[in-house]
Design a protein around this motif. Structure first.
Motif, PDB file in Angstrom:
ATOM      1  N   VAL A  96     -10.359   2.752  -3.368  1.00  0.00           N
ATOM      2  CA  VAL A  96      -9.834   3.462  -4.094  1.00  0.00           C
ATOM      3  C   VAL A  96     -10.815   4.235  -5.698  1.00  0.00           C
ATOM      4  O   VAL A  96     -11.746   3.382  -5.462  1.00  0.00           O
ATOM      5  CB  VAL A  96      -8.719   3.585  -5.804  1.00  0.00           C
ATOM      6  CG1 VAL A  96      -8.408   4.452  -5.836  1.00  0.00           C
ATOM      7  CG2 VAL A  96      -7.734   2.811  -4.445  1.00  0.00           C
ATOM      8  N   THR A 141      -1.177   7.372  -1.361  1.00  0.00           N
ATOM      9  CA  THR A 141      -2.386   7.227  -0.864  1.00  0.00           C
ATOM     10  C   THR A 141      -3.396   8.599  -2.010  1.00  0.00           C
ATOM     11  O   THR A 141      -2.910   8.830  -3.209  1.00  0.00           O
ATOM     12  CB  THR A 141      -1.959   8.404   0.241  1.00  0.00           C
ATOM     13  OG1 THR A 141      -0.788   9.562  -0.475  1.00  0.00           O
ATOM     14  CG2 THR A 141      -1.502   7.885   1.918  1.00  0.00           C
ATOM     15  N   PHE A 142      -4.656   8.061  -1.622  1.00  0.00           N
ATOM     16  CA  PHE A 142      -5.486   8.344  -2.215  1.00  0.00           C
ATOM     17  C   PHE A 142      -6.874   9.382  -1.363  1.00  0.00           C
ATOM     18  O   PHE A 142      -6.229   9.037  -0.198  1.00  0.00           O
ATOM     19  CB  PHE A 142      -6.360   7.158  -3.787  1.00  0.00           C
ATOM     20  CG  PHE A 142      -5.394   6.805  -3.746  1.00  0.00           C
ATOM     21  CD1 PHE A 142      -5.210   6.906  -5.449  1.00  0.00           C
ATOM     22  CD2 PHE A 142      -4.751   5.186  -3.531  1.00  0.00           C
ATOM     23  CE1 PHE A 142      -4.340   6.336  -6.695  1.00  0.00           C
ATOM     24  CE2 PHE A 142      -3.959   5.151  -4.655  1.00  0.00           C
ATOM     25  CZ  PHE A 142      -3.377   5.314  -5.685  1.00  0.00           C
ATOM     26  N   SER A 197       0.675  -0.897  -0.356  1.00  0.00           N
ATOM     27  CA  SER A 197      -0.010   0.410   0.239  1.00  0.00           C
ATOM     28  C   SER A 197       0.638   1.194  -0.286  1.00  0.00           C
ATOM     29  O   SER A 197       0.543   2.173  -0.391  1.00  0.00           O
ATOM     30  CB  SER A 197      -0.948  -0.343   1.151  1.00  0.00           C
ATOM     31  OG  SER A 197      -2.063   1.150   1.332  1.00  0.00           O
ATOM     32  N   GLY A 224       0.675   3.835  -9.451  1.00  0.00           N
ATOM     33  CA  GLY A 224      -0.989   4.753  -8.719  1.00  0.00           C
ATOM     34  C   GLY A 224      -0.534   5.840  -9.205  1.00  0.00           C
ATOM     35  O   GLY A 224      -1.417   6.354  -8.962  1.00  0.00           O
ATOM     36  N   LEU A 270       2.093   1.591  -3.543  1.00  0.00           N
ATOM     37  CA  LEU A 270       1.169   2.331  -4.239  1.00  0.00           C
ATOM     38  C   LEU A 270       1.191   3.815  -3.706  1.00  0.00           C
ATOM     39  O   LEU A 270       0.696   4.270  -4.809  1.00  0.00           O
ATOM     40  CB  LEU A 270       0.058   1.543  -4.196  1.00  0.00           C
ATOM     41  CG  LEU A 270      -1.390   1.367  -5.235  1.00  0.00           C
ATOM     42  CD1 LEU A 270      -1.369   1.334  -6.882  1.00  0.00           C
ATOM     43  CD2 LEU A 270      -2.875   0.883  -4.401  1.00  0.00           C
ATOM     44  N   TYR A 325       4.333   2.293  -6.938  1.00  0.00           N
ATOM     45  CA  TYR A 325       4.096   3.550  -7.512  1.00  0.00           C
ATOM     46  C   TYR A 325       3.605   4.385  -8.790  1.00  0.00           C
ATOM     47  O   TYR A 325       2.883   5.470  -8.875  1.00  0.00           O
ATOM     48  CB  TYR A 325       5.824   4.448  -7.647  1.00  0.00           C
ATOM     49  CG  TYR A 325       5.883   5.797  -7.575  1.00  0.00           C
ATOM     50  CD1 TYR A 325       5.355   6.654  -6.976  1.00  0.00           C
ATOM     51  CD2 TYR A 325       6.063   6.275  -9.068  1.00  0.00           C
ATOM     52  CE1 TYR A 325       5.482   7.565  -7.335  1.00  0.00           C
ATOM     53  CE2 TYR A 325       6.789   7.456  -9.231  1.00  0.00           C
ATOM     54  CZ  TYR A 325       6.289   8.417  -8.165  1.00  0.00           C
ATOM     55  OH  TYR A 325       6.301   9.836  -8.583  1.00  0.00           O
TER      56      TYR A 325
END
Length: 346
Positions: A209, A27-28, A22, A147, A25, A144
């Motif tokens: 997401v 943050t959202f 996580s 994401g 990837l 990364y």
């Protein structure tokens, strides 16, 4: 308590390595359920973002051409050719293959969804097998860039279908399954266990997401006797992570058969979508008809079949890959560009 809630309550757990995934990837924004429903339920008009995270030599030609003397096919072959430079070269590829401006352009054309093919190995150490196991560090930065793609798409209200395009051992005989040679996913319990582990991890990463329209758990699988049982096992794992995340499954080039199977899966696992692909260029030579006959076949056979499947599944059908490229013989005596344009408009 329904069956889905029972599954989640019984098995819910977050392995420590998922937190590391996580973090990679990124943050959202907090999950917006109302907005997510729009992404997931609206009619999808989209394209594939091929060969960014699951490379194919006919698309990513430049990076493959550098190693042409070794004739790499699957991405694992390519990474082996790169040797110690693999992390640097793959990161350069991920960094340049698509840019924010591409999403702006797609949105201006009316595209509201993209399908993002990924190999299971992008999860890195602990999730890689065979050639990818020895090169797991190559993929430390892959998430990364996944994401970044999701975030850029979100900026322009574009949904993302993350498609696990390749599973351990390969789910078909083509190199885009991540393996060169015969498909071995269904011949090995070890490969299947790792595939389920990867599917569970992707579901964990993506379920909250907002602009994720779904998770495709397999691409173009062989119509193997084990496939239906594999779907059931995979769906149970996805539902551990999310009761509502749409799950897309492949029709194994047998639309009618898997329409019936997915009807049953939907009754037990909720939001399940059947993915079918349409190509004409790869047809056997005895079925490479003139373009006029292909258009007639499209109207009289293909469209009714698709409409029937869509009706049976209450709209839960997607044509995940579609190409209007026709074999040369179909365009004989015509301008191929004009013929294929006419065919695509049908």
């Amino acid at each position: 308590m329904n069956v889905l809630s029972s599954i989640k309550n019984k098995f819910m757990r977050v392995p420590p390595d998922y937190e590391q995934l996580s973090a990679r990837l990124g943050t959202f924004a907090p999950f917006d359920a109302a907005r997510a429903r729009i992404f997931r339920y609206r009619k999808q008009y989209g394209v594939n973002l091929g060969s960014m995270f699951c490379l194919e030599p006919w698309i990513a030609t430049i990076i493959y051409d550098e190693y042409a003397e070794h004739n790499p096919e699957a991405e694992g072959d390519l990474v082996e050719c790169m040797g110690q430079c693999s992390a640097e070269k793959m990161q350069a590829h991920w960094d340049t293959w698509l840019q924010r401006a591409d999403f702006e352009h797609m949105a201006s054309m009316g595209i509201n969804a993209v399908r993002l093919p990924v190999g299971y190995w992008i999860l890195g150490h602990g999730f890689a097998a065979e050639k990818y196991h020895s090169h797991a560090k190559t993929y430390n930065r892959a998430l990364y860039y996944v994401g970044r793609i999701i975030a850029w798409a979100d900026e322009f209200d574009i949904g993302v279908l993350v498609d696990i395009h390749a599973l351990p051992g390969g789910q078909n005989n083509d190199s885009h399954s991540g393996a060169t040679g015969s498909a071995r996913l269904f011949e090995s319990r070890k490969h299947q266990d790792l595939a389920i582990k990867c599917i569970n991890a992707f579901a964990y990463l993506l379920a909250q997401v907002t602009n994720i329209v779904g998770l495709q758990i397999i691409n173009e699988p062989q119509d193997h006797p084990e496939l239906e049982a594999f779907y059931e096992r995979a769906l149970k794992q996805v539902r551990v992570q999310s009761l509502t995340l749409p799950v897309y499954v492949g029709d194994a080039w047998n639309l009618d058969k898997y329409t019936g199977i997915v009807k049953g899966l939907r009754s037990r696992f909720g939001f399940v979508v059947l993915d079918t692909h349409k190509y004409w260029v790869f047809r056997p030579k005895d079925k490479q008809y003139p373009v006029e006959q292909l258009i007639k076949e499209l109207r009289e056979t293909d469209m009714p079949e698709l409409l029937h499947a869509s009706d049976e599944l209450e709209g839960n059908l997607v044509i995940g890959e579609y190409s209007s490229i026709l074999p040369a013989i179909s365009c004989q005596g015509t301008d191929p560009t004009v013929s294929m344009r006419e065919f695509s408009r049908e």
